[in-house]
Design a protein around this motif. Sequence first.
Motif, PDB file in Angstrom:
ATOM      1  N   GLY A 154      -1.844   8.563  10.148  1.00  0.00           N
ATOM      2  CA  GLY A 154      -1.283   7.386  10.804  1.00  0.00           C
ATOM      3  C   GLY A 154      -1.074   7.584  12.292  1.00  0.00           C
ATOM      4  O   GLY A 154      -1.317   8.671  12.827  1.00  0.00           O
ATOM      5  N   GLY A 195       5.773   6.903   9.992  1.00  0.00           N
ATOM      6  CA  GLY A 195       6.325   5.722   9.333  1.00  0.00           C
ATOM      7  C   GLY A 195       6.935   4.646  10.208  1.00  0.00           C
ATOM      8  O   GLY A 195       7.450   3.660   9.679  1.00  0.00           O
ATOM      9  N   ALA A 196       6.868   4.798  11.546  1.00  0.00           N
ATOM     10  CA  ALA A 196       7.501   3.795  12.418  1.00  0.00           C
ATOM     11  C   ALA A 196       6.977   2.393  12.117  1.00  0.00           C
ATOM     12  O   ALA A 196       7.764   1.457  11.946  1.00  0.00           O
ATOM     13  CB  ALA A 196       7.260   4.151  13.884  1.00  0.00           C
ATOM     14  N   SER A 236       0.823  -1.221   0.000  1.00  0.00           N
ATOM     15  CA  SER A 236       0.000   0.000   0.000  1.00  0.00           C
ATOM     16  C   SER A 236       0.856   1.270   0.000  1.00  0.00           C
ATOM     17  O   SER A 236       0.465   2.273  -0.587  1.00  0.00           O
ATOM     18  CB  SER A 236      -0.955  -0.008   1.200  1.00  0.00           C
ATOM     19  OG  SER A 236      -0.240  -0.063   2.405  1.00  0.00           O
ATOM     20  N   ILE A 237       2.048   1.222   0.598  1.00  0.00           N
ATOM     21  CA  ILE A 237       2.872   2.452   0.622  1.00  0.00           C
ATOM     22  C   ILE A 237       3.463   2.699  -0.767  1.00  0.00           C
ATOM     23  O   ILE A 237       3.693   3.845  -1.173  1.00  0.00           O
ATOM     24  CB  ILE A 237       3.949   2.445   1.751  1.00  0.00           C
ATOM     25  CG1 ILE A 237       4.448   3.874   2.036  1.00  0.00           C
ATOM     26  CG2 ILE A 237       5.130   1.529   1.463  1.00  0.00           C
ATOM     27  CD1 ILE A 237       3.429   4.819   2.572  1.00  0.00           C
ATOM     28  N   ASN A 278       9.030  -0.685  10.347  1.00  0.00           N
ATOM     29  CA  ASN A 278       9.247  -1.928  11.100  1.00  0.00           C
ATOM     30  C   ASN A 278       8.644  -3.141  10.387  1.00  0.00           C
ATOM     31  O   ASN A 278       9.201  -4.230  10.417  1.00  0.00           O
ATOM     32  CB  ASN A 278       8.703  -1.792  12.528  1.00  0.00           C
ATOM     33  CG  ASN A 278       9.573  -0.846  13.361  1.00  0.00           C
ATOM     34  OD1 ASN A 278      10.719  -0.584  13.002  1.00  0.00           O
ATOM     35  ND2 ASN A 278       9.049  -0.338  14.462  1.00  0.00           N
TER      36      ASN A 278
HETATM   37  P1  NDP Z   1       0.618   3.742  10.849  1.00  0.00           P
HETATM   38  O1  NDP Z   1       1.041   2.376  11.180  1.00  0.00           O
HETATM   39  O2  NDP Z   1      -0.731   4.183  11.290  1.00  0.00           O
HETATM   40  O3  NDP Z   1       0.778   3.874   9.266  1.00  0.00           O
HETATM   41  C1  NDP Z   1       0.268   4.932   8.563  1.00  0.00           C
HETATM   42  C2  NDP Z   1      -0.822   4.439   7.641  1.00  0.00           C
HETATM   43  O4  NDP Z   1      -1.558   5.556   7.185  1.00  0.00           O
HETATM   44  C3  NDP Z   1      -0.255   3.794   6.391  1.00  0.00           C
HETATM   45  O5  NDP Z   1       0.017   2.432   6.599  1.00  0.00           O
HETATM   46  C4  NDP Z   1      -1.325   4.049   5.374  1.00  0.00           C
HETATM   47  O6  NDP Z   1      -2.203   2.955   5.367  1.00  0.00           O
HETATM   48  C5  NDP Z   1      -2.122   5.228   5.923  1.00  0.00           C
HETATM   49  N1  NDP Z   1      -2.022   6.405   5.055  1.00  0.00           N
HETATM   50  C6  NDP Z   1      -3.100   7.122   4.612  1.00  0.00           C
HETATM   51  N2  NDP Z   1      -2.689   8.143   3.844  1.00  0.00           N
HETATM   52  C7  NDP Z   1      -1.345   8.087   3.784  1.00  0.00           C
HETATM   53  C8  NDP Z   1      -0.352   8.905   3.176  1.00  0.00           C
HETATM   54  N3  NDP Z   1      -0.660   9.976   2.441  1.00  0.00           N
HETATM   55  N4  NDP Z   1       0.950   8.594   3.365  1.00  0.00           N
HETATM   56  C9  NDP Z   1       1.311   7.521   4.105  1.00  0.00           C
HETATM   57  N5  NDP Z   1       0.417   6.706   4.703  1.00  0.00           N
HETATM   58  C10 NDP Z   1      -0.912   6.976   4.562  1.00  0.00           C
HETATM   59  O7  NDP Z   1       1.609   4.837  11.376  1.00  0.00           O
HETATM   60  P2  NDP Z   1       3.164   4.974  11.226  1.00  0.00           P
HETATM   61  O8  NDP Z   1       3.787   3.906  10.403  1.00  0.00           O
HETATM   62  O9  NDP Z   1       3.380   6.382  10.794  1.00  0.00           O
HETATM   63  O10 NDP Z   1       3.656   4.763  12.722  1.00  0.00           O
HETATM   64  C11 NDP Z   1       3.530   5.789  13.656  1.00  0.00           C
HETATM   65  C12 NDP Z   1       3.194   5.203  15.013  1.00  0.00           C
HETATM   66  O11 NDP Z   1       4.202   4.295  15.429  1.00  0.00           O
HETATM   67  C13 NDP Z   1       3.131   6.268  16.072  1.00  0.00           C
HETATM   68  O12 NDP Z   1       1.991   6.047  16.882  1.00  0.00           O
HETATM   69  C14 NDP Z   1       4.402   6.033  16.867  1.00  0.00           C
HETATM   70  O13 NDP Z   1       4.277   6.514  18.186  1.00  0.00           O
HETATM   71  C15 NDP Z   1       4.526   4.539  16.789  1.00  0.00           C
HETATM   72  N6  NDP Z   1       5.840   3.954  17.007  1.00  0.00           N
HETATM   73  C16 NDP Z   1       6.970   4.710  17.170  1.00  0.00           C
HETATM   74  C17 NDP Z   1       8.199   4.133  17.370  1.00  0.00           C
HETATM   75  C18 NDP Z   1       9.404   5.027  17.490  1.00  0.00           C
HETATM   76  O14 NDP Z   1       9.296   6.223  17.292  1.00  0.00           O
HETATM   77  N7  NDP Z   1      10.583   4.508  17.799  1.00  0.00           N
HETATM   78  C19 NDP Z   1       8.344   2.684  17.434  1.00  0.00           C
HETATM   79  C20 NDP Z   1       7.117   1.972  17.162  1.00  0.00           C
HETATM   80  C21 NDP Z   1       5.921   2.597  16.990  1.00  0.00           C
HETATM   81  P3  NDP Z   1      -2.459   2.115   4.032  1.00  0.00           P
HETATM   82  O15 NDP Z   1      -1.497   2.582   2.998  1.00  0.00           O
HETATM   83  O16 NDP Z   1      -2.233   0.704   4.451  1.00  0.00           O
HETATM   84  O17 NDP Z   1      -3.856   2.447   3.677  1.00  0.00           O
END
Ligand code: NDP
Length: 404
Positions: free
Chosen positions: A306, A170-171, A136-137, A175
């Motif tokens: 996200g 993107g964490a 999806s990304i 991962n």
């Molecule tokens: P998500 O896992 O929620 O991923 C973001 C999702 O948003 C994507 O998978 C995508 O879903 C959707 N999306 C919708 N529109 C867009 C767009 N324009 N661009 C990109 N994605 C989009 O969040 P993150 O991967 O960002 O992870 C952040 C979280 O992880 C935070 O809560 C953080 O605190 C936590 N975290 C932090 C760590 C650290 O900082 N060391 C370690 C582990 C976790 P799809 O494409 O599937 O529809």
Amino acid sequence: MAKKYYELTPNERLAFLNLNEHVKAELQANQSDNNAQIVENYMSDFRVPMGLLKDIIIDTHLVNVPMAIEEPSVIAAANNGAKLLNSGGGVAVKLPERTAMIGQILFYGVNFHTLHQFVTTHQEEIFDIAKRAKPSIYKRGGGLVTVNTRQISDDEMSVDFKIDTKDAMGANIVNTILEAEVSLFSEFDKHILGAILTNYAMAQLVTVIGNVTFEAIGGRDIAEKIVALNRFSKNDSYRAVTENKGLFNGIGAVVLATGNDWRAVEASGHAYASQDGHYRSLTHWTIVDEQLHGELTLPISVGTVGGVITAMNQAKNVLDIIHTKSADELRGIILAVGLAQNLAALKAIADGGIQRGHMRMQYRALAVQVGALPQEVPILVSKLTSLPQVDAARATEILMEMRR
Ligand code: NDP
């Protein structure tokens, strides 16, 4: 069988604490069903005041930026700093061609050349695995950008994956991809320590630039003093920590208001501030073309979707006010507020000390602390401001006099 604490409802959890009715009622008044889903052992929301930085010019657009912070005087200072930067035309943002998050697979007890050779000869498989792990990304235009091997010490190596996570911090995306990649490295199995993103956002280095006229800053003398103060904090870590703390007053307040992770942004910023082995100020002020010229470069990892951003209406509302949908745009806005915040603090020090403006705001907090009602606060603050010395006992005394 008795329920475990984490299985209880928020009110059942409160009942465990033998709270007095007043405290219990306040905690209950601040509960929200939505946030109860976000953290474990949820009891209640912890509210932080939010104010507005009204009008900062960023890349020729006027932007309003909500700031969430408990410290008085930060938002007033950010507004002052923004006015000064606006006088020079506002802030310009420079972004890298493509911002990306970095993930690491961590190796130990392995020969660098063997690992490097493996990564070089398996590039195609590495990119294929990434695509399959998070299709999806890729549909959104992101995905794995580069993969490199980096030697840390004689027997420690990192394979670094640069991944474009588009508008998400993107964490989780990183991962997920890393965990899929680990399977390719099975022949190094006993040498793998783990796979995780780094919060050192070196593929998200953003720069903001602003100018201030001598007239707006209060004359060439003040401008030169700001430059000297900033140079001092390049050389003295004691001063640098305080200057960077002030910078993060602004940055952290916007990061928090937008539902982003301020610990990640700060940790990355502090590492960047000490990249040459000496902790230094992150901003850079000089005199250029008879103007005060400021620059700030910071590795900054934030998202507009996200994580909890999409799950918390309060963050979505703030992003609506800022009128931003892209994470790159948000990076520039956050840094612009940081530059304004830093400028205001340096000007206050260079121009007679920070206590003058600061104390007025602190007195408002003191007035609330000693029990002043909202209508009494401005009167009490004005009385306290005229005193040579103020403490809680004196504030209480004056409040009592006012009520007589
Ligand atoms: P998500 O896992 O929620 O991923 C973001 C999702 O948003 C994507 O998978 C995508 O879903 C959707 N999306 C919708 N529109 C867009 C767009 N324009 N661009 C990109 N994605 C989009 O969040 P993150 O991967 O960002 O992870 C952040 C979280 O992880 C935070 O809560 C953080 O605190 C936590 N975290 C932090 C760590 C650290 O900082 N060391 C370690 C582990 C976790 P799809 O494409 O599937 O529809």
